[in-house]
Design a protein around this motif. Structure first.
Motif, PDB file in Angstrom:
ATOM      1  N   ILE A   1      28.159  60.380  45.954  1.00 23.14           N
ATOM      2  CA  ILE A   1      29.069  61.468  46.329  1.00 23.14           C
ATOM      3  C   ILE A   1      29.559  61.173  47.744  1.00 23.14           C
ATOM      4  O   ILE A   1      28.757  60.933  48.654  1.00 23.14           O
ATOM      5  CB  ILE A   1      28.306  62.818  46.321  1.00 23.14           C
ATOM      6  CG1 ILE A   1      27.704  63.075  44.932  1.00 23.14           C
ATOM      7  CG2 ILE A   1      29.202  63.969  46.756  1.00 23.14           C
ATOM      8  CD1 ILE A   1      26.478  63.967  44.958  1.00 23.14           C
ATOM      9  N   HIS A   2      30.886  61.196  47.905  1.00 21.40           N
ATOM     10  CA  HIS A   2      31.426  60.908  49.239  1.00 21.40           C
ATOM     11  C   HIS A   2      32.504  61.928  49.587  1.00 21.40           C
ATOM     12  O   HIS A   2      33.262  62.359  48.708  1.00 21.40           O
ATOM     13  CB  HIS A   2      31.980  59.478  49.267  1.00 21.40           C
ATOM     14  CG  HIS A   2      32.423  59.032  50.623  1.00 21.40           C
ATOM     15  ND1 HIS A   2      31.756  59.389  51.786  1.00 21.40           N
ATOM     16  CD2 HIS A   2      33.457  58.255  51.017  1.00 21.40           C
ATOM     17  CE1 HIS A   2      32.368  58.854  52.820  1.00 21.40           C
ATOM     18  NE2 HIS A   2      33.411  58.165  52.390  1.00 21.40           N
ATOM     19  N   ARG A   3      32.569  62.281  50.862  1.00 18.14           N
ATOM     20  CA  ARG A   3      33.497  63.340  51.280  1.00 18.14           C
ATOM     21  C   ARG A   3      34.948  62.857  51.366  1.00 18.14           C
ATOM     22  O   ARG A   3      35.853  63.676  51.560  1.00 18.14           O
ATOM     23  CB  ARG A   3      33.045  63.915  52.613  1.00 18.14           C
ATOM     24  CG  ARG A   3      33.017  62.923  53.762  1.00 18.14           C
ATOM     25  CD  ARG A   3      32.457  63.594  54.996  1.00 18.14           C
ATOM     26  NE  ARG A   3      32.346  62.663  56.125  1.00 18.14           N
ATOM     27  CZ  ARG A   3      31.828  62.996  57.292  1.00 18.14           C
ATOM     28  NH1 ARG A   3      31.363  64.205  57.502  1.00 18.14           N
ATOM     29  NH2 ARG A   3      31.763  62.103  58.266  1.00 18.14           N
ATOM     30  N   ARG A   4      35.140  61.542  51.286  1.00 16.96           N
ATOM     31  CA  ARG A   4      36.508  60.994  51.264  1.00 16.96           C
ATOM     32  C   ARG A   4      36.669  60.197  49.968  1.00 16.96           C
ATOM     33  O   ARG A   4      35.782  60.212  49.129  1.00 16.96           O
ATOM     34  CB  ARG A   4      36.735  60.089  52.467  1.00 16.96           C
ATOM     35  CG  ARG A   4      36.641  60.841  53.793  1.00 16.96           C
ATOM     36  CD  ARG A   4      37.018  59.962  54.960  1.00 16.96           C
ATOM     37  NE  ARG A   4      36.085  58.865  55.179  1.00 16.96           N
ATOM     38  CZ  ARG A   4      36.410  57.589  55.236  1.00 16.96           C
ATOM     39  NH1 ARG A   4      37.665  57.208  55.080  1.00 16.96           N
ATOM     40  NH2 ARG A   4      35.501  56.652  55.467  1.00 16.96           N
ATOM     41  N   ASP A   5      37.805  59.477  49.846  1.00 13.83           N
ATOM     42  CA  ASP A   5      37.974  58.677  48.621  1.00 13.83           C
ATOM     43  C   ASP A   5      37.917  57.187  48.897  1.00 13.83           C
ATOM     44  O   ASP A   5      38.282  56.369  48.052  1.00 13.83           O
ATOM     45  CB  ASP A   5      39.269  59.057  47.879  1.00 13.83           C
ATOM     46  CG  ASP A   5      40.510  58.778  48.705  1.00 13.83           C
ATOM     47  OD1 ASP A   5      40.368  58.301  49.857  1.00 13.83           O
ATOM     48  OD2 ASP A   5      41.618  59.037  48.215  1.00 13.83           O
ATOM     49  N   THR A   6      37.460  56.813  50.119  1.00 14.56           N
ATOM     50  CA  THR A   6      37.213  55.391  50.396  1.00 14.56           C
ATOM     51  C   THR A   6      35.890  55.256  51.132  1.00 14.56           C
ATOM     52  O   THR A   6      35.516  56.139  51.919  1.00 14.56           O
ATOM     53  CB  THR A   6      38.311  54.761  51.286  1.00 14.56           C
ATOM     54  OG1 THR A   6      38.537  55.631  52.402  1.00 14.56           O
ATOM     55  CG2 THR A   6      39.602  54.527  50.554  1.00 14.56           C
ATOM     56  N   LEU A   7      35.217  54.148  50.860  1.00 14.18           N
ATOM     57  CA  LEU A   7      33.935  53.881  51.518  1.00 14.18           C
ATOM     58  C   LEU A   7      34.188  53.133  52.824  1.00 14.18           C
ATOM     59  O   LEU A   7      35.174  52.393  52.929  1.00 14.18           O
ATOM     60  CB  LEU A   7      33.044  53.036  50.608  1.00 14.18           C
ATOM     61  CG  LEU A   7      32.722  53.627  49.230  1.00 14.18           C
ATOM     62  CD1 LEU A   7      31.987  52.593  48.378  1.00 14.18           C
ATOM     63  CD2 LEU A   7      31.883  54.888  49.380  1.00 14.18           C
ATOM     64  N   ARG A   8      33.283  53.306  53.772  1.00 16.72           N
ATOM     65  CA  ARG A   8      33.416  52.520  55.003  1.00 16.72           C
ATOM     66  C   ARG A   8      32.495  51.294  54.985  1.00 16.72           C
ATOM     67  O   ARG A   8      32.477  50.517  55.934  1.00 16.72           O
ATOM     68  CB  ARG A   8      33.148  53.378  56.238  1.00 16.72           C
ATOM     69  CG  ARG A   8      31.739  53.867  56.403  1.00 16.72           C
ATOM     70  CD  ARG A   8      31.502  54.436  57.785  1.00 16.72           C
ATOM     71  NE  ARG A   8      32.274  55.632  58.030  1.00 16.72           N
ATOM     72  CZ  ARG A   8      33.002  55.821  59.153  1.00 16.72           C
ATOM     73  NH1 ARG A   8      33.029  54.898  60.080  1.00 16.72           N
ATOM     74  NH2 ARG A   8      33.664  56.934  59.323  1.00 16.72           N
ATOM     75  N   ALA A   9      31.734  51.126  53.917  1.00 19.35           N
ATOM     76  CA  ALA A   9      30.808  49.990  53.811  1.00 19.35           C
ATOM     77  C   ALA A   9      31.568  48.661  53.743  1.00 19.35           C
ATOM     78  O   ALA A   9      32.752  48.632  53.396  1.00 19.35           O
ATOM     79  CB  ALA A   9      29.958  50.156  52.561  1.00 19.35           C
ATOM     80  N   GLU A  10      30.856  47.559  54.062  1.00 18.54           N
ATOM     81  CA  GLU A  10      31.463  46.227  53.985  1.00 18.54           C
ATOM     82  C   GLU A  10      31.989  45.968  52.576  1.00 18.54           C
ATOM     83  O   GLU A  10      31.379  46.387  51.595  1.00 18.54           O
ATOM     84  CB  GLU A  10      30.398  45.158  54.295  1.00 18.54           C
ATOM     85  CG  GLU A  10      30.026  45.058  55.733  1.00 18.54           C
ATOM     86  CD  GLU A  10      28.778  44.202  55.936  1.00 18.54           C
ATOM     87  OE1 GLU A  10      28.481  43.339  55.097  1.00 18.54           O
ATOM     88  OE2 GLU A  10      28.102  44.432  56.946  1.00 18.54           O
ATOM     89  N   LYS A  11      33.089  45.230  52.517  1.00 12.94           N
ATOM     90  CA  LYS A  11      33.778  44.984  51.248  1.00 12.94           C
ATOM     91  C   LYS A  11      32.855  44.316  50.215  1.00 12.94           C
ATOM     92  O   LYS A  11      32.862  44.690  49.039  1.00 12.94           O
ATOM     93  CB  LYS A  11      35.011  44.105  51.543  1.00 12.94           C
ATOM     94  CG  LYS A  11      35.926  43.875  50.382  1.00 12.94           C
ATOM     95  CD  LYS A  11      36.759  45.115  50.061  1.00 12.94           C
ATOM     96  CE  LYS A  11      37.816  44.879  49.013  1.00 12.94           C
ATOM     97  NZ  LYS A  11      37.357  44.352  47.760  1.00 12.94           N
ATOM     98  N   ILE A  12      32.058  43.363  50.664  1.00 10.54           N
ATOM     99  CA  ILE A  12      31.197  42.625  49.722  1.00 10.54           C
ATOM    100  C   ILE A  12      30.197  43.572  49.040  1.00 10.54           C
ATOM    101  O   ILE A  12      29.901  43.457  47.851  1.00 10.54           O
ATOM    102  CB  ILE A  12      30.479  41.442  50.437  1.00 10.54           C
ATOM    103  CG1 ILE A  12      29.749  40.566  49.431  1.00 10.54           C
ATOM    104  CG2 ILE A  12      29.537  41.897  51.523  1.00 10.54           C
ATOM    105  CD1 ILE A  12      29.236  39.261  50.017  1.00 10.54           C
ATOM    106  N   LEU A  13      29.718  44.555  49.817  1.00  8.99           N
ATOM    107  CA  LEU A  13      28.779  45.540  49.247  1.00  8.99           C
ATOM    108  C   LEU A  13      29.509  46.480  48.295  1.00  8.99           C
ATOM    109  O   LEU A  13      29.000  46.832  47.235  1.00  8.99           O
ATOM    110  CB  LEU A  13      28.116  46.349  50.371  1.00  8.99           C
ATOM    111  CG  LEU A  13      27.131  45.582  51.261  1.00  8.99           C
ATOM    112  CD1 LEU A  13      26.679  46.451  52.426  1.00  8.99           C
ATOM    113  CD2 LEU A  13      25.922  45.138  50.452  1.00  8.99           C
ATOM    114  N   GLN A  14      30.715  46.883  48.685  1.00 10.27           N
ATOM    115  CA  GLN A  14      31.506  47.764  47.821  1.00 10.27           C
ATOM    116  C   GLN A  14      31.757  47.097  46.470  1.00 10.27           C
ATOM    117  O   GLN A  14      31.642  47.728  45.419  1.00 10.27           O
ATOM    118  CB  GLN A  14      32.860  48.077  48.461  1.00 10.27           C
ATOM    119  CG  GLN A  14      32.769  48.943  49.693  1.00 10.27           C
ATOM    120  CD  GLN A  14      34.132  49.504  50.065  1.00 10.27           C
ATOM    121  OE1 GLN A  14      34.959  49.791  49.215  1.00 10.27           O
ATOM    122  NE2 GLN A  14      34.366  49.682  51.355  1.00 10.27           N
TER     123      GLN A  14
END
Ligand code: FAD
Ligand code: NAP
Length: 321
Positions: A175-188
């Motif tokens: 669950i995230h409060r926005r619609d994009t993650l701030r995690a590193e791309k490789i992890l995403q």
């Protein structure tokens, strides 16, 4: 009540504290390091570390920290298990008082107290802590084998912990409060490729719900539509970042608006000469083991130079005898 004096007193035993200890000990400064209640720091609660230089194969966080501790001890660090609950920087030698009652004095101090997990601040989150709610998937994930769980957050920690949970759980909903993650791309990429993952975007957790046996689900709210829904889950992992462990230093050192200790440019020196801050306690930009270790090195080198200047200005009685 006992008293322990050292030229360099290091508070904290994460990568910053251990590295400061290695450098200070090798400069013959006989440092004392007070470990705190989490010896080894944050990397003790993770599994694989792939980005600490020097290891071609994947290593485990706790193993890395055991190696750092052993290295610091081998070169002569006096390691103490205690938790500093008060400091006095009004005059040198500076004082730090431990929970044990011991007063540690230091001609210089290296603060390496790191950061702590942040919570959402819900009453129900507190109520169900240990009954389904956790801030450490690597510690507690095993208990949710075959169960459906949720995790909140969009940074590296949330993504790594979500991936870790997929090893045990039947379904993991992020669950995230926005619609994009701030995690590193490789992890995403790894996360989005994982069949056990589901995502709820633009949504906040309003309440943890449950019964006497433990939590059973979450009340959620879509921040764009205001719609409220319920998600069934037997576990809930909070992975929304960390706060610097600086309560102890409030009013005693300059801090920024997020309570990180301010250091001088290109330096670990704080607003008090001879008091240094290294690692996550002063860094909300990089927050990595290698940067924390680098700052620990800087702090020890700066402490050494500071002591050399002090010795020139005011030779110690030991040297004069
Ligand atoms: P910390 O590791 O936070 O250690 C702080 C120390 O201070 C602890 O030993 C604590 O006991 C002590 N302390 C606190 N208060 C007191 C007190 N009052 N008295 C005495 N001692 C005290 N980084 C990477 O580079 N690679 C990764 O793969 C990676 N994975 C991570 C996974 C997770 C789940 C988390 C949470 C973080 C991860 N990080 C990773 C980030 C990394 O762990 C931190 O950047 C690093 O540990 C910071 O080191 P530090 O020495 O500043 O503080
Ligand atoms: P972070 O990067 O600060 O991310 C925190 C996440 O939680 C953000 O997505 C944030 O949302 C969300 N959040 C914060 N407060 C919230 C709230 N009250 N309600 C809902 N969501 C909230 O923290 P982190 O993931 O713990 O990482 C900390 C540092 O450690 C980072 O520098 C990271 O790179 C490092 N780290 C590195 C590794 C690695 O290299 N493998 C692994 C773990 C951590 P927004 O995005 O909307 O702000």
């Amino acid at each position: 009540m006992s008293n322990t004096h050292s030229k360099v007193l290091i508070i904290g035993s994460g990568p910053a504290g251990y590295t400061a200890a290695i450098y200070a000990a090798r400069a013959n400064l006989n440092p004392t390091l007070v470990t705190g209640t989490e010896p080894g720091g944050q990397l003790m609660i993770t599994t694989e570390v792939e980005n600490y230089p020097g290891f071609a194969d994947v290593i485990q966080g706790p193993w890395l920290m055991e190696q750092m501790r052993a290295q610091a001890e081998h070169v002569g660090t006096h390691m103490v298990s205690d938790y500093i609950q008060d400091v006095d920087f009004s005059s040198r030698p500076y004082k730090a008082t431990g929970d044990s009652g011991t007063v540690y004095t230091g001609d210089t101090i290296v603060i390496a107290t790191g950061a702590k997990a942040r919570w959402l601040g819900l009453d129900s989150e507190y109520e169900y802590r240990g009954k389904g709610v956790s801030a450490c998937a690597t510690c507690d994930g095993f208990f949710f084998r075959g169960k459906e769980v949720a995790i909140v957050g969009g940074g590296n920690t949330a993504v790594e912990e979500a991936l870790f949970l997929t090893n045990f759980c039947s379904k993991v909903t992020l669950i995230h409060r926005r619609d994009t993650l701030r995690a590193e791309k490789i992890l995403q990429d790894r996360l989005f490729d994982n069949d056990k993952m589901e995502f709820i975007w633009d949504t906040t957790v309003e309440q943890v719900i449950g019964n006497e046996q433990g939590m059973t689900g979450l009340r959620l709210k879509n921040v764009k539509t205001g719609e409220e829904t319920t998600l069934e889950a037997e576990g809930f992992f909070v992975a929304i970042g960390h706060d610097p462990a600086t309560d102890l230093f409030k009013g005693k050192l300059e801090m920024d608006e997020l309570n990180y200790i301010i250091t001088k440019p290109d330096s670990t020196e704080t607003s008090i000469p001879g008091v240094y801050a290294a690692g996550d306690v002063t860094d909300h930009t990089y927050r990595q083991a290698v940067t924390a270790a680098g700052m620990g090195c800087m702090a020890a080198l700066e402490a050494d130079r500071f002591l050399a200047v002090q010795e020139t200005l005011q030779p110690s009685t030991e040297a004069a005898e």
